[in-house]
Design a protein around this motif. Structure first.
Motif, PDB file in Angstrom:
ATOM      1  N   UNK A  19       0.848  -1.188   0.000  1.00 22.65           N
ATOM      2  CA  UNK A  19       0.000   0.000   0.000  1.00 22.65           C
ATOM      3  C   UNK A  19       0.886   1.242   0.000  1.00 22.65           C
ATOM      4  N   UNK A  20       0.591   2.167  -0.887  1.00 27.49           N
ATOM      5  CA  UNK A  20       1.324   3.433  -0.957  1.00 27.49           C
ATOM      6  C   UNK A  20       0.534   4.509  -0.221  1.00 27.49           C
ATOM      7  N   UNK A  21       1.193   5.147   0.727  1.00 32.57           N
ATOM      8  CA  UNK A  21       0.619   6.295   1.410  1.00 32.57           C
ATOM      9  C   UNK A  21       1.177   7.554   0.792  1.00 32.57           C
ATOM     10  N   UNK A  22       0.316   8.538   0.583  1.00 26.19           N
ATOM     11  CA  UNK A  22       0.721   9.776  -0.080  1.00 26.19           C
ATOM     12  C   UNK A  22       0.262  10.999   0.702  1.00 26.19           C
ATOM     13  N   UNK A  23       1.115  11.989   0.705  1.00 29.02           N
ATOM     14  CA  UNK A  23       0.761  13.301   1.220  1.00 29.02           C
ATOM     15  C   UNK A  23       1.253  14.309   0.204  1.00 29.02           C
ATOM     16  N   UNK A  24       0.586  15.447   0.115  1.00 35.51           N
ATOM     17  CA  UNK A  24       1.045  16.454  -0.846  1.00 35.51           C
ATOM     18  C   UNK A  24       0.515  17.824  -0.471  1.00 35.51           C
ATOM     19  N   UNK A  25       1.173  18.823  -1.013  1.00 38.35           N
ATOM     20  CA  UNK A  25       0.684  20.183  -0.846  1.00 38.35           C
ATOM     21  C   UNK A  25      -0.514  20.378  -1.765  1.00 38.35           C
ATOM     22  N   UNK A  26      -1.351  21.327  -1.414  1.00 41.29           N
ATOM     23  CA  UNK A  26      -2.490  21.675  -2.274  1.00 41.29           C
ATOM     24  C   UNK A  26      -2.005  21.997  -3.677  1.00 41.29           C
ATOM     25  N   UNK A  27      -2.695  21.455  -4.668  1.00 41.37           N
ATOM     26  CA  UNK A  27      -2.361  21.767  -6.045  1.00 41.37           C
ATOM     27  C   UNK A  27      -1.197  20.974  -6.609  1.00 41.37           C
ATOM     28  N   UNK A  28      -0.680  20.023  -5.849  1.00 45.24           N
ATOM     29  CA  UNK A  28       0.419  19.183  -6.348  1.00 45.24           C
ATOM     30  C   UNK A  28      -0.099  18.360  -7.531  1.00 45.24           C
ATOM     31  N   UNK A  29       0.556  18.449  -8.699  1.00 44.63           N
ATOM     32  CA  UNK A  29       0.042  17.725  -9.863  1.00 44.63           C
ATOM     33  C   UNK A  29       0.260  16.213  -9.773  1.00 44.63           C
ATOM     34  N   UNK A  30      -0.597  15.462 -10.438  1.00 44.03           N
ATOM     35  CA  UNK A  30      -0.483  14.003 -10.471  1.00 44.03           C
ATOM     36  C   UNK A  30       0.876  13.587 -11.007  1.00 44.03           C
ATOM     37  N   UNK A  31       1.418  14.354 -11.959  1.00 40.72           N
ATOM     38  CA  UNK A  31       2.713  13.999 -12.558  1.00 40.72           C
ATOM     39  C   UNK A  31       3.832  13.990 -11.517  1.00 40.72           C
ATOM     40  N   UNK A  32       3.781  14.920 -10.558  1.00 36.30           N
ATOM     41  CA  UNK A  32       4.782  14.977  -9.490  1.00 36.30           C
ATOM     42  C   UNK A  32       4.662  13.748  -8.589  1.00 36.30           C
ATOM     43  N   UNK A  33       3.431  13.396  -8.242  1.00 39.08           N
ATOM     44  CA  UNK A  33       3.189  12.213  -7.412  1.00 39.08           C
ATOM     45  C   UNK A  33       3.628  10.947  -8.141  1.00 39.08           C
ATOM     46  N   UNK A  34       3.308  10.876  -9.429  1.00 37.76           N
ATOM     47  CA  UNK A  34       3.658   9.696 -10.230  1.00 37.76           C
ATOM     48  C   UNK A  34       5.172   9.544 -10.354  1.00 37.76           C
ATOM     49  N   UNK A  35       5.864  10.662 -10.546  1.00 37.72           N
ATOM     50  CA  UNK A  35       7.322  10.629 -10.653  1.00 37.72           C
ATOM     51  C   UNK A  35       7.947  10.120  -9.352  1.00 37.72           C
TER      52      UNK A  35
ATOM     53  N   UNK B 271       2.506  -4.506  -8.340  1.00 42.06           N
ATOM     54  CA  UNK B 271       2.454  -5.122  -7.009  1.00 42.06           C
ATOM     55  C   UNK B 271       1.690  -4.249  -6.014  1.00 42.06           C
ATOM     56  N   UNK B 272       1.521  -2.966  -6.348  1.00 43.10           N
ATOM     57  CA  UNK B 272       0.834  -2.042  -5.436  1.00 43.10           C
ATOM     58  C   UNK B 272      -0.671  -2.278  -5.519  1.00 43.10           C
ATOM     59  N   UNK B 273      -1.292  -2.483  -4.352  1.00 42.03           N
ATOM     60  CA  UNK B 273      -2.722  -2.791  -4.295  1.00 42.03           C
ATOM     61  C   UNK B 273      -3.616  -1.570  -4.148  1.00 42.03           C
ATOM     62  N   UNK B 274      -3.116  -0.543  -3.449  1.00 37.96           N
ATOM     63  CA  UNK B 274      -3.997   0.581  -3.136  1.00 37.96           C
ATOM     64  C   UNK B 274      -3.185   1.796  -2.714  1.00 37.96           C
ATOM     65  N   UNK B 275      -3.861   2.946  -2.735  1.00 42.71           N
ATOM     66  CA  UNK B 275      -3.284   4.220  -2.305  1.00 42.71           C
ATOM     67  C   UNK B 275      -4.038   4.706  -1.073  1.00 42.71           C
ATOM     68  N   UNK B 276      -3.333   5.440  -0.221  1.00 42.81           N
ATOM     69  CA  UNK B 276      -3.964   5.958   0.992  1.00 42.81           C
ATOM     70  C   UNK B 276      -3.463   7.362   1.282  1.00 42.81           C
ATOM     71  N   UNK B 277      -4.328   8.156   1.926  1.00 38.51           N
ATOM     72  CA  UNK B 277      -3.940   9.498   2.340  1.00 38.51           C
ATOM     73  C   UNK B 277      -4.822   9.921   3.507  1.00 38.51           C
ATOM     74  N   UNK B 278      -4.801  11.202   3.816  1.00 39.36           N
ATOM     75  CA  UNK B 278      -5.623  11.760   4.894  1.00 39.36           C
ATOM     76  C   UNK B 278      -6.891  12.355   4.280  1.00 39.36           C
ATOM     77  N   UNK B 279      -7.969  12.364   5.048  1.00 38.45           N
ATOM     78  CA  UNK B 279      -9.253  12.832   4.498  1.00 38.45           C
ATOM     79  C   UNK B 279      -9.224  14.292   4.054  1.00 38.45           C
TER      80      UNK B 279
END
Length: 134
Positions: A8-24, A39-47
């Protein structure tokens, strides 16, 4: 259902962070650790990030579910984090979004307690962590 480890991949980001930055960040991290994206099953973050366009776009691109947890759910993971961020705590009420969210979702999906396979990886606008369970 496939057997084997649940990643499982956990992600955090600043507001407006583009998908391309997260993907990279995701691609670089997986490559560095010899893990296939499949192999990655799911993504997770904060509400707080439930409506974040970049996160939603990434989940759509990868065809992976994105699960968001509230700060109270995530704060219970603070003892298991590799890094505690005071800034994250001030802003969100938990000490680490990427690691906490990855652990929380992996715990939910797996039969065994999750562990951090890859601790927090950081760019100026995004963080990522990978948790594993079985």
């Amino acid at each position: 259902m496939s057997t084997g480890p649940i990643l499982v991949v956990g992600l955090g980001c600043q507001r407006g962070c583009p998908a391309s930055t997260l993907r990279e960040l995701l691609d670089q991290t997986l490559r560095a650790h010899g893990i296939e994206l499949s192999e990655v099953r799911a993504l997770a973050s904060i509400d707080l990030k439930r409506d974040e366009p970049g996160l939603l776009e990434l989940a759509e691109q990868l065809e992976l579910p994105l699960t968001c947890f509230n700060a109270e759910q995530l704060s219970s993971y603070q003892q298991r984090l590799s890094h505690r961020s005071e800034i994250a705590f001030e802003r969100t009420g938990c000490y680490g979004i990427a690691e906490s969210a990855a652990l929380a979702l992996a715990d939910r999906l797996g039969a065994t307690p999750a562990t951090l396979l890859i601790p927090r990886q950081k760019t100026p606008s995004a963080t990522l962590a990978l948790a594993v369970t079985s």
